[in-house]
Design an enzyme around this catalytic site. Structure first.
Site, PDB file in Angstrom:
ATOM      1  N   ASP A 782       0.860  -1.192   0.000  1.00 55.95           N
ATOM      2  CA  ASP A 782       0.000   0.000   0.000  1.00 55.95           C
ATOM      3  C   ASP A 782       0.890   1.233   0.000  1.00 55.95           C
ATOM      4  O   ASP A 782       1.407   1.648   1.035  1.00 55.95           O
ATOM      5  CB  ASP A 782      -0.908  -0.012   1.229  1.00 55.95           C
ATOM      6  CG  ASP A 782      -1.963   1.091   1.172  1.00 55.95           C
ATOM      7  OD1 ASP A 782      -1.911   1.898   0.216  1.00 55.95           O
ATOM      8  OD2 ASP A 782      -2.834   1.132   2.053  1.00 55.95           O
ATOM      9  N   ASP A1096      35.634  14.070   8.912  1.00 53.76           N
ATOM     10  CA  ASP A1096      35.937  13.060   7.894  1.00 53.76           C
ATOM     11  C   ASP A1096      36.339  11.724   8.496  1.00 53.76           C
ATOM     12  O   ASP A1096      36.850  10.855   7.785  1.00 53.76           O
ATOM     13  CB  ASP A1096      37.046  13.560   6.965  1.00 53.76           C
ATOM     14  CG  ASP A1096      38.292  13.967   7.713  1.00 53.76           C
ATOM     15  OD1 ASP A1096      38.267  13.970   8.961  1.00 53.76           O
ATOM     16  OD2 ASP A1096      39.305  14.286   7.064  1.00 53.76           O
TER      17      ASP A1096
END
Length: 1768
Positions: A782, A1096
């Site tokens: 759905d 990082d």
């Protein structure tokens, strides 16, 4: 009933008789045909054996279904009319006795007549007449059935007649054969019933009954001829006429009679027997002279006593029109309430003119035009059907146009025609647009490329109605715009008929034009080798002839040339492919073989070319391809210097954006020349046209056809055959030693297409089986559901759920549904998995998989193209299979991000092109201003310039920068790193100042100790993170820089950054957001993983090593997809890990080995960096603040970063402790299954905290500098508890289970009552607070410091203690009083607090062994001194710390307690305490023995206002030299030159006579930098205001401010600025009668007075802003007002007057020198007159004769010796 034919006919005969009793005559054959139709549509009906109203309504339902399915053309015209008549008959309770009596009497009359003649003429069909009754008997009351004259006629009224019993015995009536007469008469009445209704009458509220046909109908020409042939039967006709009149009288009871004369005068042509209709709209009454009634509508019909019909308009109630108008305005034309009113009105006979009048009255112009168009269209369709039926009702009659334009003609319509008009009008009304708010711009209404033309015209008409009001007024304009604003396809369709039809014709012409029509045009253009435009302009022309030979005049199937080529055709045998028919295998079109198995696509080459695969779809495919093969040697170059060989398309090709990339044949085949390979590139001109050419690599050993991959970017592109669209660049082939997968390529392709034809959605429900925690669930996919829902019947009872506070809404609603208490792991058949928390709802028919789960499964929704689907099916492909020749394509749709493990799209580019993901950028930066910032590039040395040029080239090749023409510029520079390499940096401080700074996303550093013990870990480091994150294109221009050259040998080369530049303030935040967005999908998919991301550096940790590796693989793909690169050499997969400066080895976390270099520690900046790093490591070292205090002390002193610093012996020892602690100390990772304890140690200076789990987890330290000057130790422990609880929640997400601190329970109880910090620190803490430490050596070592608790200073006054009062004054005098003795002494401080502190120290020193009750009026000391006993560290600020330390030592040395209380000074209260404090306060007062000298006052005044020497001398009566020395010694005033004396500009003779006005700029005031200045030239009084500009409005605002201070001047002199020369300012001065003159343009000397005032004002502003008075921190207005105060009121002239004195207090008596003067105009002498001003070379003389001043040259003036004149 109906089972036998005889019974069928018998039933029909009985039904005829039953109908006859109601005055209805029908034809037996028609009834037979009607029941045949009933039998066909209702097969069950003959088996019923009976009929009643219930079964008959069921027959009506079958008719309705048949009508809805097949339309009105497939159903008999009379079906619903007969059904309605029979329904009324069945539903009638009893027969009408009057009708029965009339029938009986009629039979007797007809029998007397010539029955034989009638029977002979019974077959004359044109003589039969019929009267059908249509009144709904069921809906009427009995009284209404008897009297019909009082009711207005229905939509199809029966003919009305008078009810007169006397006419029953008419002797002229004779008997006739009624059966035959009725059969024959019925034929002429079928056309009278309305055959075409919008809805079947039984189900139409406006036509609920069958139409009743009048006794006299519209005759045909044949009827006229036969009437003339039957003149001998006139008697029969008269009897028949009387019969009809009699029957109608019995039915209606209308006895109205009109004279025969009236009948004859109002007859119509043609005239039928028994009826005479008037032409007029009303009945003429000869007996009266009344005015005729108003001609409105509807048409009504009555019968007089002679049986003659009269029609006229009845007056219609205008309240109905008003009600309809109101309904249209409030609810809209198509609202249910409005439609009900319209349908009620339609029950009447409304002529076309009536309908048009009604619609025009209630609808707007646009809606009226729409209704009229729909009405005409409905009438046109009805007229066509009427023509087929042959009833003569044409279009003019239906619309009331042509010969039927007047009401007289329309009144004569037949009832059936009225019924068709009402149906057409109501249907047109229903098609009106819904009430809305169309746009107001008519020319702006344009048709979209895919918009239906009818919708476009509807919008155009609606807008026209709003603009014109009456749409008919703008119908021509609307028609013109309907053509001009239509899309090209509709314009081409309309163009040939543009002047031949109306808007309705336009709509019909464009009814079939839509998206499929556009694509069809594109295909047709490609087939014909034309552009779409040429095809539209020439589509009606001859398109050519035979496709085989190209000749005109025949088709390909009849081509003789083609047939002659194969004179001997062979007969094919059984197809070897499908084995189901006799045909050639290459012509086989079967999809399955004889056994039903699917067949693969054709293999090999046929006449049509290769099997259509990914490189040959029907869109963009070969349409007229040449089969000639060319080698590369046949290709051309554009010019001798061209690097590429031109590639052309061999086909006429059409590309649309929806098609995506398509392959185009070039007719060029390999191989390439030896040792070369080819690179296909697009031409620049093709990109400009909207065609994108994908680059591709052609291998050296490829021998197949070179093909071009192209895509239409935004619109339909037509590529003519032979047009150059690409170029082939030959490059040298470099052969390497890499592994070869295929020995030789040839014409083969590598792999299959990446395309997958998605299977379309069918009627089958899209269900899916998933496993939740190992249990299988079946549910529907759905896509409209937000969340996943499991029905309660399938939910295991032992799985816990909780009630939620949300509401689920869909078709129904579920309030507070239950949800799973924990996350469930879902898994599908392919072992994909994730986490989900579904909702559980009872009574749900099926489980629903919502988008929360579908998004994790990566389910995509595709909308396939119908044309593509049809083409695929035609080629033998089936959904669900790959499109490659081997059908081994990837079975998944192509994702938006592309596939990184496969190269290319299709066959020939399989090793050439990467389909890259859509470009992602960092978030856009918000800027404060768009004004460009330019900072010049500073020079660089030759070495640094060479390094910069090399670094710029490297960044340019890497794609990090591009060439730029940006108006922004900031300088660059290079620095050399320790490794010897250079680093490129850019000074972005100026750019950073123009951007809105983003906040820190990670305010703290993540700690590795929070990672759960035993987790497997992977550490990742991103490579050049900033340089892999692209900037937003709109932001790139702001980060431009220039590369200079030595000696300006060449212009500077300019570049700008495409990626995040280093040095940009927002780069760290943008980097964190970009990387976090890339990691976010992985976090959601792997919620059980512990993922840390800081800048990082990324760390992944999990329970299972296999899951960690899988998560790493997905993370790697996610990072690569977004353009981030992982440094392979920095991926750590095993212990020891290095992360964020720590070394992780199993559960232990240690600091990396560090060696502290002492030779670099020389300045404050060096030590600041070192101690910052040490402070960062403190959570992992058991170093206390006391251990590091010698190092912290080095930071004190001079704030210059370069100020020298050195290591003391104590600091060197502290540094060694740091090195030792770094080498030996470690902490462990937390174990979330064990309790977490927070320990607090009473270490030196400040307490120290430690998180503990059998081993140290994390150390916690308070700041090295406390927030308060005096921080008690117990308050420091409370602060540490707060800090520890915060850190525990911040790093571990939980509160410590136990807090262990050094105080006992009784002491904690005391602290809770007597301190403020302890209740706050322990608030809402649910754990244990204890003072029993665990038995551990480290813990015992940390407990060495003793606990300090207050014991000397009492909280309450002591008994039998000495009473002492202390006080101090800003005069430096301290005093204390005891036993009527006062001690006072002088101190060197002027702070009252420090002086009183010294008085308290004196008291403690004087009475060390006595109990004291000391009272002070200083609340600060009364609060601070009691804290000294428990303070371990005193914060050093000025001299306060020194006195606090001295006082603390005195307290420590005391053994007898004392009490320190606070008493308010100057309270005036009685009593010994107030008296003692007052005596002490008087002792601190001092009587001034010497007055302040004038010199001191002058110095103070100059420091405050920076007055000049003359003003100081005159104001304070000091010598000239003293005043000059004060000014010279001022460091602010010495830099400003003295202002010269006033010059010789003309001045006013009195105040406000002449002003000079100008504007100066003072940039430090920001937006208020425009300083408007006005000066009174007589007094020098200065008025200035701050404005935001120099326009006229600012000048006027300034003058109004000046008027409010010193009044209005007579004359103003300004320069020629635009604010002064404007007409508005001239009008302003004129209205106030102010004379305004200008100085000499570009000559500032004409404004000399105000120009000098600018200098004086600016110098004063500069002086006072550097002073110490409050305006330095004030607003610009405060500073300006202070300067004006100085210039106007404090600066004195030689006469000891200020400008204010000169302005407000002019001298009442003054002596003037007398002179004689010569008038230069007539050379006459005048005087003697007084001199007002004697300037340099000029004299201002006041002429007493002319009462005016004259400026004269000094040479024309002669002074009269010793003559003066006073002027009052």
């Amino acid at each position: 009933m109906g089972q036998e034919l005889s019974q069928h006919e018998l039933y029909v005969e009985q039904l005829k008789k039953a109908l006859k009793t109601r005055g209805v005559k029908v034809k037996g054959n028609d009834l037979l045909k009607f029941f045949d139709f009933v039998k066909d549509t209702c097969p069950w009906f003959p088996q019923e054996g009976t009929i009643d109203i219930k079964r008959w309504r069921r027959v009506g339902d079958c008719f309705q279904d048949y009508y809805n399915t097949f339309g009105p053309e497939k159903i008999p015209v009379t079906a619903f009319s007969y059904w309605n008549l029979i329904k009324d008959l069945i539903d009638k309770k009893e027969a009408d006795p009057q009708v029965m009596a009339a029938v009986t009497q009629t039979e007797k009359i007809l029998k007397v007549s010539s029955q034989t003649d009638l029977r002979d003429n019974s077959h004359n069909k044109d003589m039969d007449l019929i009267s059908l009754e249509s009144d709904d008997e069921e809906a009427k009351a009995p009284s209404e059935k008897m009297t019909m004259s009082n009711k207005s006629p229905k939509k199809y009224p029966a003919m009305l007649a008078s009810q007169n019993n006397n006419t029953d015995k008419d002797p002229d009536l004779s008997e006739v054969d009624w059966d035959g007469l009725e059969d024959e008469a019925a034929k002429y009445h079928n056309p009278d019933w309305p055959p075409f209704l919008s809805r079947p009458p039984p189900y139409n509220r406006t036509a609920a009954t069958a139409p009743a046909v009048m006794a006299v109908v519209n005759p045909k020409e044949e009827l006229k001829e036969k009437i003339s042939q039957l003149e001998e039967q006139i008697k029969l006709e008269e009897l028949h006429q009387s019969l009809i009149i009699r029957l109608q009288k019995l039915k209606t009871g209308n006895e109205r009679v009109t004279s025969s004369g009236n009948i004859e005068s109002h007859s119509r042509t043609p005239k039928w027997p028994g009826q005479c209709l008037p032409k007029g709209k009303y009945l003429i009454n000869k007996n009266t002279e009344e005015y005729p009634p108003k001609d409105i509508f509807p048409v009504t019909e009555t019968m007089d006593g002679q049986g003659q019909a009269w029609r006229h308009h009845n007056g219609f109630d205008f309240t109905v029109i008003k009600e309809l108008k109101t309904a249209v305005s409030q609810y809209g034309a198509t609202a249910p309430y409005t439609l009900a009113i319209v349908e009620s009105i339609a029950d009447n006979w409304l002529t076309p003119t009536d309908w048009n009048t009604l619609v025009r009255a209630v609808l707007s112009g646009g809606d009226h035009l729409i209704w009229k168009s729909e009405f005409f269209e409905n009438c046109r369709d009805t007229a066509k059907r009427n023509q087929q039926a042959g009833n003569g009702w044409d279009f003019d009659m239906l619309t009331g146009s042509g010969n039927y334009a007047n009401t007289d003609a329309q009144m004569q319509y037949d009832p059936g025609l009225f019924a068709q008009i009402q149906a057409a009008a109501t249907n047109a009304w229903r098609k009106l647009p819904v009430k809305g708010d169309p746009g107001a711009s008519l020319t702006g209404v344009k048709q979209g490329p895919d918009e239906p033309f009818a919708d476009f015209v509807h919008r155009l008409i609606t807008t026209a109605g709003r603009i014109f009001g009456n749409a008919e007024a703008g119908v021509d304009y609307v028609k013109q715009l309907a053509y001009e604003n239509a899309n090209p396809a509709c314009q081409a369709a309309i163009r040939p008929y543009r002047k031949k039809t109306d808007l309705t014709g336009y709509i019909r012409l464009c009814s079939d034009i839509g998206p499929s029509y556009q694509q069809g045009l594109a295909m047709a253009a490609a087939f014909s080798g034309q552009t779409v435009k040429d095809l539209l302009n020439n589509k009606n022309k001859d398109r050519g002839g035979c496709f085989k030979c190209g000749k005109k005049g025949h088709f390909a199937k009849d081509c003789r040339d083609h047939s002659n080529k194969n004179p001997e055709s062979k007969v094919p045998g059984l197809c070897p492919r499908c084995k189901r028919g006799k045909h050639w295998a290459n012509e086989c079109k079967s999809k399955t073989d004889s056994q039903g198995n699917p067949l693969p696509p054709h293999q090999g080459n046929r006449d049509e070319g290769p099997a259509p695969g990914p490189e040959a779809s029907l869109w963009g495919s070969q349409l007229c391809s040449s089969q000639q093969q060319q080698s590369i040697s046949k290709l051309n170059r554009a010019s001798p210097g061209s690097a590429g060989l031109d590639l052309c398309s061999t086909t006429h090709t059409v590309l649309t954006p929806e098609m995506g990339p398509q392959t185009l044949a070039t007719g060029v085949y390999g191989p390439l020349p030896p040792n070369t390979f080819g690179l296909i590139l697009g031409r620049g001109s093709t990109t400009v046209k909207g065609l994108q050419i994908y680059p591709g690599v052609i291998d050296n050993d490829y021998t197949g056809e070179f093909k071009i991959m192209a895509r239409a970017i935004s619109s339909i592109i037509t590529i003519p055959q032979g047009e150059r669209i690409a170029q082939l660049v030959l490059l040298p082939l470099l052969r390497t030693a890499h592994k070869i997968q295929h020995p030789y390529r040839g014409d083969k392709n590598f792999g299959s297409s990446d395309i997958f034809w998605v299977q379309p959605i069918t009627h089958q429900k899209p269900s899916l089986v998933l496993w939740l925690d190992g249990k299988a669930f079946t549910g529907l996919i759905d896509t409209g559901a937000d969340v996943t829902i499991i029905k309660q019947e399938d939910w295991p009872s032992h799985w816990p759920t909780t009630e939620t506070l949300t509401n689920l809404r869909g078709i129904g609603q579920s309030n507070n549904p239950r949800q799973s208490s924990k996350y469930l792991t879902w898994k599908d058949k392919e072992n994909n998995s994730g986490l989900i928390k579904p909702f559980v709802i009872p009574n749900l028919p099926v489980n629903l998989w919502g988008r929360d789960l579908l998004s994790q499964m990566k389910i995509m929704m595709c909308s396939p193209n119908d044309i593509v689907t049809a083409q695929m099916l035609a080629q033998g492909y089936s959904p669900g299979k790959g499109l490659g020749k081997r059908e081994d394509g990837i079975l998944q749709p192509i994702p938006n991000s592309g596939q990184l493990d496969r190269k290319g799209f299709g066959n020939f580019l399989a090793t050439a092109v990467d389909i890259l993901a859509p470009q992602r950028y960092a978030d856009p930066i918000t800027w404060k201003s768009d004004e460009p910032v330019w900072v010049d590039q500073w020079p660089l040395t030759q070495e640094k310039l060479a390094a910069a040029q090399q670094l710029v080239q490297e960044q340019l090749q890497a794609g990090h920068i591009i060439e730029s023409n940006s108006p922004w510029n900031t300088p660059i520079f290079v620095i050399k790193k320790k490794s010897g390499k250079w680093r490129l940096l850019q000074d972005l401080r100026a750019v950073n100042a123009t951007m809105v700074l983003m906040g820190a996303l990670q305010p703290g550093l993540p700690s590795p100790v929070a990672i759960p013990q035993g987790y497997f870990k992977i550490v990742i480091d991103l490579k050049d993170c900033f340089f892999t994150i692209p900037l937003q294109p709109v932001d790139q221009k702001r980060f431009a820089f220039s590369l200079p050259s030595t000696n300006f040998k060449q212009p500077m080369k300019r570049y700008q950054w495409k990626v995040l530049p280093q040095g940009m303030a927002n780069s760290p935040t943008l980097c964190q957001k970009y990387v976090a967005a890339a990691i976010e999908p992985v976090r959601k998919s792997w919620a059980q993983m512990y993922i840390i991301h800081y800048m990082d550096d990324i760390l992944i940790a999990g329970k299972l090593g296999e899951q960690v590796l899988q998560c790493f693989a997905q993370l790697k793909q996610a990072l690569t997809t977004t353009g981030l690169q992982i440094a392979p050499e920095k991926v750590q997969l095993q212990d020891p890990y290095t992360y964020l400066g720590f070394q992780i080895n199993g559960p232990k976390i240690t600091n990396q080995k560090a060696v502290i270099r002492r030779d670099k520690l020389q300045t404050l900046n060096d030590f600041q960096k070192l101690l910052g790093d040490i402070n960062w490591l403190r959570p992992y070292l058991h170093l206390t603040t006391g251990d590091l205090k010698p190092l912290f002390d080095i930071l004190k002193g001079d704030s210059n970063p370069n100020s020298p610093r050195s290591l003391s012996e104590a600091a060197l020892a502290s540094l060694q402790k740091v090195e030792t602690a770094i080498a030996e100390q470690f902490v462990t990772q937390i174990d979330y299954t064990q309790p977490l304890t927070f320990l607090i140690f009473n270490t030196t200076l400040t307490p120290t905290g430690l998180f503990w789990q059998n081993n140290p987890v994390m150390w916690v330290h308070l700041p090295a500098s406390p927030k308060k000057v005096l921080l008690p130790y117990y308050d420091a422990i409370a602060d540490l508890i707060i800090l520890g609880r915060d850190n525990s929640k911040k790093y571990f997400g939980l509160e410590p289970s136990t807090i262990i601190q050094p105080y006992s329970k009784s002491q904690i109880h005391w602290l809770m009552q007597n301190t403020e910090t302890w209740p706050i620190a322990c608030a809402s803490y649910a754990g244990n607070i204890d003072n029993h430490y665990p038995p551990n050596k480290l813990i015992q070592f940390c407990k060495l410091h003793a606990v300090v608790f207050p014991r000397i200073i009492s909280k309450t006054p002591l008994d039998n203690a000495l009473l002492v009062f202390t006080d101090g004054s800003s005069t430096g005098i301290a005093a204390y009083t005891f036993e009527k003795t006062t001690v006072r002494f002088k101190t060197s401080h002027t702070s009252a607090q420090l002086v009183e502190l010294q008085a308290l120290i004196a008291v403690l020193s004087a009475f060390p062994h006595r109990a004291l009750n000391v009272y002070t009026d200083s609340a600060y000391l009364a609060h601070s001194i009691p804290l000294l006993e428990t303070v371990s560290h005193i914060k050093h600020i000025s001299d306060t710390a020194k006195f606090f330390l001295q006082c603390q030592q005195l307290i420590y040395n005391r053994s007898i307690p004392f009490y320190l209380g606070h008493i308010r000074a100057h309270s005036g209260l009685p009593g010994p305490l107030s008296q003692g404090n007052h005596i002490t306060d008087l002792a601190t007062k001092v009587v001034a023995t010497t007055l302040t000298t004038n010199l001191t006052e002058a110095q103070t005044a100059h420091a405050l206002h920076h007055l000049n020497a003359q003003s100081l001398r005159l104001m304070f009566k000091i010598t000239r030299e003293q005043a000059r020395q004060i000014v010279k010694q001022c460091p602010t005033c010495v830099t400003y030159l003295p202002i010269p004396h006033f010059g010789v500009n003309p001045k006013g003779l009195v105040p406000n006579m002449l002003w000079q006005m100008d504007v100066t700029h003072y940039s430090e005031f920001g937006k208020l930098k425009y300083v408007h200045v006005s000066i009174d030239t007589f007094s020098g009084f200065l008025v200035a205001t701050l404005q935001t500009g120099e326009a006229t409005k600012h000048v006027i605002a300034h003058l109004l401010h000046c008027f409010s201070i010193i009044g209005q001047p007579i004359h103003i002199k300004t320069d020629n600025g635009p604010g002064y020369t404007s007409s508005n300012f001239r009008a302003f001065c004129s209205k106030l009668h102010i004379k305004h003159t200008f100085g000499i343009p570009y000559n500032p000397q004409g404004q000399g007075i105000v120009e000098r005032a600018h200098l004086s004002l600016k110098n004063t502003l500069e002086k006072i802003k550097k002073g110490e008075w409050y305006p330095t921190q004030g607003s610009p207005r405060n500073i300006l007002n202070h300067a004006l105060f100085i210039l106007n009121f404090l600066n004195l002239d030689a006469q000891n007057k200020s400008a204010a004195d000169r302005f407000w207090h002019t001298s009442s008596k003054k002596e003037y020198a007398m002179v004689k003067w010569k008038d230069p105009l007539d050379n006459t002498w005048h005087g003697p007159d007084p001199v007002l001003i004697w300037g340099r070379g000029s004299v201002c003389v006041y002429s007493q004769t002319h009462d005016a001043a004259r400026w004269l040259p000094e040479r024309l003036v002669r002074q009269v010796s010793n003559v003066t004149q006073s002027r009052e």
